[in-house]
Design a protein around this motif. Structure first.
Motif, mmCIF file in Angstrom:
data_model
loop_
_atom_site.group_PDB
_atom_site.id
_atom_site.type_symbol
_atom_site.label_atom_id
_atom_site.label_comp_id
_atom_site.label_asym_id
_atom_site.label_seq_id
_atom_site.Cartn_x
_atom_site.Cartn_y
_atom_site.Cartn_z
ATOM 1 N N TYR A 97 -19.178 -10.935 -32.330
ATOM 2 C CA TYR A 97 -20.740 -10.728 -32.523
ATOM 3 C C TYR A 97 -21.114 -9.206 -32.641
ATOM 4 C CZ TYR A 97 -25.793 -10.916 -32.117
ATOM 5 O OH TYR A 97 -27.173 -10.806 -32.197
ATOM 6 N N LEU A 98 -20.435 -8.599 -31.841
ATOM 7 C CA LEU A 98 -20.811 -7.077 -31.546
ATOM 8 C C LEU A 98 -19.957 -6.190 -32.641
ATOM 9 C CD1 LEU A 98 -21.173 -6.968 -27.689
ATOM 10 C CD2 LEU A 98 -23.068 -6.704 -29.563
ATOM 11 N N GLY A 99 -18.921 -6.886 -33.390
ATOM 12 C CA GLY A 99 -18.277 -5.896 -34.368
ATOM 13 C C GLY A 99 -17.083 -5.661 -33.822
ATOM 14 N N TYR A 100 -16.215 -6.343 -32.913
ATOM 15 C CA TYR A 100 -14.941 -5.954 -32.439
ATOM 16 C C TYR A 100 -13.935 -6.846 -33.379
ATOM 17 C CZ TYR A 100 -16.240 -3.928 -27.937
ATOM 18 O OH TYR A 100 -16.893 -3.108 -27.103
ATOM 19 N N ALA A 101 -12.879 -6.139 -33.713
ATOM 20 C CA ALA A 101 -11.580 -6.784 -34.427
ATOM 21 C C ALA A 101 -10.282 -6.795 -33.666
ATOM 22 C CB ALA A 101 -11.487 -6.274 -35.761
ATOM 23 N N THR A 102 -9.917 -8.129 -33.754
ATOM 24 C CA THR A 102 -8.533 -8.249 -33.060
ATOM 25 C C THR A 102 -7.504 -7.272 -33.623
ATOM 26 O OG1 THR A 102 -8.882 -10.450 -32.584
ATOM 27 C CG2 THR A 102 -6.584 -9.764 -32.278
ATOM 28 N N ARG A 103 -6.879 -6.631 -32.538
ATOM 29 C CA ARG A 103 -5.570 -5.886 -33.051
ATOM 30 C C ARG A 103 -4.309 -6.132 -32.418
ATOM 31 N NH1 ARG A 103 -6.483 0.453 -31.999
ATOM 32 N NH2 ARG A 103 -6.680 -0.094 -30.103
ATOM 33 N N THR A 104 -4.130 -6.456 -31.156
ATOM 34 C CA THR A 104 -2.816 -6.646 -30.430
ATOM 35 C C THR A 104 -2.851 -8.228 -29.713
ATOM 36 O OG1 THR A 104 -2.463 -4.386 -30.313
ATOM 37 C CG2 THR A 104 -1.227 -6.040 -28.939
ATOM 38 N N ILE A 105 -1.932 -8.913 -29.672
ATOM 39 C CA ILE A 105 -1.782 -9.978 -28.921
ATOM 40 C C ILE A 105 -0.695 -9.762 -27.808
ATOM 41 C CG2 ILE A 105 -1.085 -12.662 -28.550
ATOM 42 C CD1 ILE A 105 -3.710 -11.891 -30.045
ATOM 43 N N SER A 106 -1.031 -9.798 -26.634
ATOM 44 C CA SER A 106 0.228 -9.503 -25.559
ATOM 45 C C SER A 106 0.502 -10.686 -24.703
ATOM 46 C CB SER A 106 -0.516 -8.613 -24.533
ATOM 47 O OG SER A 106 0.250 -8.161 -23.477
ATOM 48 N N VAL A 107 1.625 -10.867 -24.687
ATOM 49 C CA VAL A 107 2.282 -12.196 -23.890
ATOM 50 C C VAL A 107 2.593 -11.753 -22.631
ATOM 51 C CG1 VAL A 107 4.126 -13.783 -24.012
ATOM 52 C CG2 VAL A 107 3.296 -12.984 -26.031
ATOM 53 N N ARG A 108 2.074 -12.418 -21.535
ATOM 54 C CA ARG A 108 2.484 -12.320 -20.101
ATOM 55 C C ARG A 108 3.559 -13.361 -19.846
ATOM 56 N NH1 ARG A 108 0.633 -10.798 -14.852
ATOM 57 N NH2 ARG A 108 1.141 -12.371 -13.361
ATOM 58 N N LEU A 109 4.517 -12.686 -19.112
ATOM 59 C CA LEU A 109 5.572 -13.591 -18.838
ATOM 60 C C LEU A 109 6.054 -13.679 -17.361
ATOM 61 C CD1 LEU A 109 6.592 -11.787 -21.721
ATOM 62 C CD2 LEU A 109 7.969 -13.751 -22.073
ATOM 63 N N GLU A 110 6.750 -14.550 -16.820
ATOM 64 C CA GLU A 110 7.016 -14.487 -15.693
ATOM 65 C C GLU A 110 8.398 -15.088 -15.300
ATOM 66 O OE1 GLU A 110 4.096 -16.612 -12.812
ATOM 67 O OE2 GLU A 110 2.492 -15.181 -13.435
ATOM 68 N N GLN A 111 9.105 -14.747 -14.320
ATOM 69 C CA GLN A 111 10.382 -15.224 -13.754
ATOM 70 C C GLN A 111 10.176 -15.576 -12.303
ATOM 71 O OE1 GLN A 111 14.613 -13.421 -12.568
ATOM 72 N NE2 GLN A 111 14.096 -13.060 -14.694
ATOM 73 N N THR A 112 10.451 -16.799 -12.156
ATOM 74 C CA THR A 112 10.415 -17.498 -10.691
ATOM 75 C C THR A 112 11.766 -16.722 -9.763
ATOM 76 O OG1 THR A 112 9.566 -19.421 -11.034
ATOM 77 C CG2 THR A 112 10.440 -19.187 -9.091
ATOM 78 N N LEU A 113 11.454 -15.909 -8.775
ATOM 79 C CA LEU A 113 12.594 -15.596 -7.847
ATOM 80 C C LEU A 113 12.900 -16.414 -6.751
ATOM 81 C CD1 LEU A 113 11.173 -11.759 -7.605
ATOM 82 C CD2 LEU A 113 12.634 -13.025 -9.348
#
Length: 296
Positions: free
Chosen positions: A280-296
Motif C-alpha cells: 500500500y505504501l509503494g514497496y515491491a518484492t525483490r528477493t525471497i530468502s529461504v530459511r533452512l535448518e539441520q537438526t544436530l
C-alpha cells in the motif's frame, strides 16, 4: 595440494576482510560496520575468515539465533572461488562448531535457488521464507498521525526506547510469524534493534502517554543512499487504526529529506498484514530468502 585455513577474526584487518566478503556476497544488503562488529564481539559470536595459500577466499560465522535457539551458520565464498569445494568445507566446519557448542540445530538463509540446493545437499531442510520488499524514495509527504496520536523520534526522547521494550518490543517480537519462538533481550533491544535515532519514530497515545507503535531506519555506511527498515510494530489494541502507516510514512519522509535513493525491508512468509501495508505504501518484492535448518 593447497589447503584452507579457517581462523577466528581477531584484528581490525580480519574484521575488514570479513566485511569485504559479506559485501561481495550480499551487495543488496547492509553489512554491519567495524565498530558494530567489535562492540558485539563475544565468545558466543564466532566470526571466521578463510584463506587458501594466504589469499582471502571466504568468510563465515556461527552466531546464536534469536529464533528457536539455533546456531546460525553463514558460509560465504567469494564469487571467483566458488565450485571448488570451499563452501562445503566451511559449512562442515561451522556445523561441527555448532554441534560442539551444543546447539539443537544449525540454521541459515539462502537468497537464491543455488544456495538453497547447496544447503539441502548437506542435510538442511526448508523451515520458513522471508520476503524482501524495496521502496524507491521520491518526494515523500510528511506523515499525518491519527487523531489523538503524536509522533516523536528516539533522538528527541532517547529514554523512550528502553521504555518501549516491554509494551512494544516483547509483544511485537512474540507476534512475528517465524518458524520458532523468538527471544530478544533488553540489551539486544537497546543495541541491535535500534536504528538511526533521528529516523526511529515512536507513536504515543496523547490521552494516556502510552507508547503504541514504532518504525525506523538503519543506515548503510557502505551505500549511503539507502537504508533498511528497522523493527516495525504497533500495540495490539491499536492495530488497524493507521498507526503503522503513519510511523512508516514518517521514515519515508525522513529518507527523502536526507536524499536517500531507496529503503528495503524483510518480512516473514506468514506476515501478510505487514506485506500488504508495505505494498500500500509503494514497496515491491525483490528477493525471497529461504530459511533452512539441520537438526544436530
Amino acid at each position: 595440494m593447497s589447503s584452507l585455513t579457517i581462523r577466528a577474526v581477531s584484528t581490525d584487518a580480519d574484521y575488514e576482510a570479513w566485511r569485504s566478503v559479506r559485501l561481495a556476497v550480499y551487495p543488496y544488503e547492509r553489512t554491519a560496520t567495524l565498530a558494530e562488529l567489535k562492540s558485539r564481539a563475544s565468545a558466543d559470536r564466532q566470526l571466521f575468515v578463510v584463506e587458501r595459500d594466504g589469499v582471502l577466499v571466504a568468510a563465515g560465522g556461527l552466531i546464536p539465533s534469536s529464533i528457536g535457539g539455533t546456531g546460525s551458520v553463514a558460509p560465504w565464498v567469494l564469487p571467483d572461488f566458488r565450485r571448488q569445494g570451499i563452501g562445503a568445507e566451511l559449512l562442515a566446519y561451522l556445523v561441527g562448531e555448532a554441534r560442539r557448542r551444543g546447539f539443537p540445530a544449525a540454521s541459515g538463509n539462502a537468497d537464491d535457488a543455488g544456495s538453497a540446493a547447496f544447503a539441502e545437499r548437506y542435510g538442511f531442510v526448508e523451515v520458513d521464507r522471508q520476503v524482501e520488499q524495496v521502496r524507491a524514495i521520491g518526494d515523500e509527504p510528511a506523515a499525518v498521525a491519527p487523531l489523538g496520536v503524536s509522533l516523536v523520534t528516539v533522538a528527541e526522547r532517547p529514554e523512550l526506547w528502553r521504555e518501549a521494550y516491554e509494551p512494544l518490543g516483547l509483544p511485537g517480537v512474540a507476534d512475528m510469524a517465524v518458524s520458532a519462538p523468538m527471544k530478544v533481550s533488553l540489551a539486544e533491544w537497546e543495541d541491535e534493534w535500534l536504528g538511526e535515532p533521528s529516523a526511529t519514530f515512536l507513536a504515543i497515545d496523547d490521552a494516556t502517554g502510552d507508547l503504541i507503535g514504532t518504525a525506523g531506519l538503519i543506515l548503510d555506511t557502505d551505500q549511503t543512499d539507502r537504508a533498511e527498515n528497522a523493527f516495525t510494530t504497533v500495540r495490539r489494541d491499536w492495530r488497524g487504526r493507521g498507526v503503522a502507516s503513519a510511523v512508516k510514512r514518517a521514515t519515508l519522509h525522513w529518507a527523502a529529506n536526507k536524499g536517500l535513493r531507496e529503503v528495503y525491508t524483510w518480512t516473514q512468509r506468514g506476515n501478510a498484514d505487514m506485506r500488504r501495508l508495505n505494498e500500500y505504501l509503494g514497496y515491491a518484492t525483490r528477493t525471497i530468502s529461504v530459511r533452512l535448518e539441520q537438526t544436530l
